[in-house]
Design a protein around this motif. Sequence first.
Motif, short mmCIF file in Angstrom:
data_model
loop_
_atom_site.label_atom_id
_atom_site.label_comp_id
_atom_site.label_asym_id
_atom_site.label_seq_id
_atom_site.Cartn_x
_atom_site.Cartn_y
_atom_site.Cartn_z
N THR A 116 73.38 26.87 18.22
CA THR A 116 73.02 27.28 16.88
C THR A 116 72.31 28.62 16.91
OG1 THR A 116 70.83 26.23 16.92
CG2 THR A 116 72.70 24.85 16.27
N ASP A 117 72.06 29.17 15.71
CA ASP A 117 71.33 30.43 15.59
C ASP A 117 69.85 30.27 15.96
OD1 ASP A 117 73.64 31.65 14.75
OD2 ASP A 117 73.20 31.37 12.61
N VAL A 136 63.16 13.21 13.86
CA VAL A 136 61.74 13.10 13.53
C VAL A 136 61.03 14.43 13.79
CG1 VAL A 136 59.57 11.86 13.98
CG2 VAL A 136 61.78 10.65 14.11
N PHE A 137 61.35 15.04 14.93
CA PHE A 137 60.72 16.30 15.31
C PHE A 137 61.81 17.36 15.52
CE2 PHE A 137 58.12 12.84 17.04
CZ PHE A 137 56.93 13.08 16.38
N GLY A 138 61.59 18.53 14.96
CA GLY A 138 62.58 19.59 15.06
C GLY A 138 62.51 20.34 16.37
N ALA A 139 63.66 20.77 16.86
CA ALA A 139 63.78 21.59 18.05
C ALA A 139 65.19 22.14 18.09
CB ALA A 139 63.49 20.78 19.32
N PRO A 140 65.41 23.29 18.75
CA PRO A 140 66.77 23.84 18.84
C PRO A 140 67.74 22.81 19.42
CG PRO A 140 65.18 25.45 19.61
CD PRO A 140 64.41 24.18 19.40
N VAL A 307 83.78 23.57 21.71
CA VAL A 307 84.30 24.31 20.56
C VAL A 307 83.54 25.62 20.39
CG1 VAL A 307 84.47 24.31 18.04
CG2 VAL A 307 85.19 22.30 19.34
N VAL A 308 82.22 25.56 20.46
CA VAL A 308 81.40 26.77 20.29
C VAL A 308 81.68 27.77 21.41
CG1 VAL A 308 79.04 27.65 20.28
CG2 VAL A 308 79.59 25.58 19.00
N ALA A 309 81.80 27.29 22.64
CA ALA A 309 82.04 28.18 23.78
C ALA A 309 83.42 28.84 23.67
CB ALA A 309 81.92 27.40 25.08
N LEU A 310 84.43 28.09 23.32
CA LEU A 310 85.78 28.67 23.18
C LEU A 310 85.81 29.72 22.09
CD1 LEU A 310 88.09 25.53 23.56
CD2 LEU A 310 88.00 27.52 25.07
N HIS A 311 85.13 29.45 20.99
CA HIS A 311 85.12 30.44 19.92
C HIS A 311 84.39 31.71 20.34
CE1 HIS A 311 83.50 32.37 16.24
NE2 HIS A 311 84.73 32.16 15.82
#
Length: 390
Positions: A116-117, A136-140, A307-311
């Motif tokens: 993600t960004d 519950v807790f945010g993280a990348p 998918v992200v890596a191929l793109h």
Amino acid sequence: MTAPPSREHTRLAGLDGIRGLAALFVVLHHCWLTSFPGFPSDNGPFWAGWLLYGHFAVVVFIVLSGFSLAVGPARRDWRLGGVARFAHRRAWRILPPYWTALVYSLIVAWTVVPQTDAGPPTAKSVLFYGLLIQDVFGAPSPNGAFWSIAVEAQLYVVFPLLLLVVRRFGAAAMMAAVTVVVAAVGALSPVVPAVALLDRFTPQFAALFALGAVAAGVVGGHWRAPAPWLSAVALAPVVTLIAVRGSVWTVNHYFWVDLALGPAVGLFLAALAAGRPAPLVAFLDTRPLRSLGSFSYSLYLTHAPLVVALHALVVAPHVAKGVPAFLTMVALAVPASVAVAWGFAALFELPFQRHRSWKALRTAILGRIRPARGGTAAAPRYEPEKSATP
């Protein structure tokens, strides 16, 4: 303690096909997202607009999960057969593939391309995602598909309580109680900040999960299976609303749209369990779809980093944005994702379905190793018990 039902007794024709198609739809959705930026706006061609709504595949998974888990209890007068046994079987089924996919996703995100960004995963990402508390807790995020796994794990915790309410007060009372609480959260969250904090748990999924469990009563003979066309009747106004209001409105109102979609999915599963409509059941139970469904969990867990890596590495630098990029992504990412998931499942998912304890798994592994070293003993054969998890 109730003995586990046999594989033949638990398998319902068509469910694997639904799992496989839903997982494949999520893969196509992520191909769409990489090719047509601007989500939730629909910036793609009209014929691909339906792929914007990959979220609805998760809705199907959640209803199907409640349905599948409740099939056995529904046949036993809604008795679970032991909370400890249930917890062990769920952990054994879900966690080994998930934790392995987490390691794989972290490696891809740290060495190839972040998901993600928000940037590459951090130590908090490892901790929160490892403990399945990412909602519950945010993280990348190390994997764009992992958000729903935490939600599903939390629903497993309340599943025994749902069955207890059904046994004591009836399925209608359980469904009404869950729906009232969920609807209250949805109504109050826009105006009460404290209630809005609950949105991160995707509370509507609790009602969908409960709905799937109630629909499984058809299998236990608690009520008649609905006519197949009722599912289409329930679906029609939801599809009409989405078409009229558009993608931005729909995504911003997923809470209520999901709740509206749930009855159509529950009715469909209940009809399918009764073998209707027969042609659709036969299609969903074809060997390719059954096979795809058998490793759909691995497909869901592993496809997003690929998918992200191929793109990022192959398509974006060499192919024009929009339709060319999308068609190229489909041609590359779909077969690659299926192939990787098949291999991943063979190593990290299916063995845990076939062998229900460390002792059984270790015996099977040693049985394979010894003949390879020149021994003659054959490995004991364990018939896999059908998992309820998509």
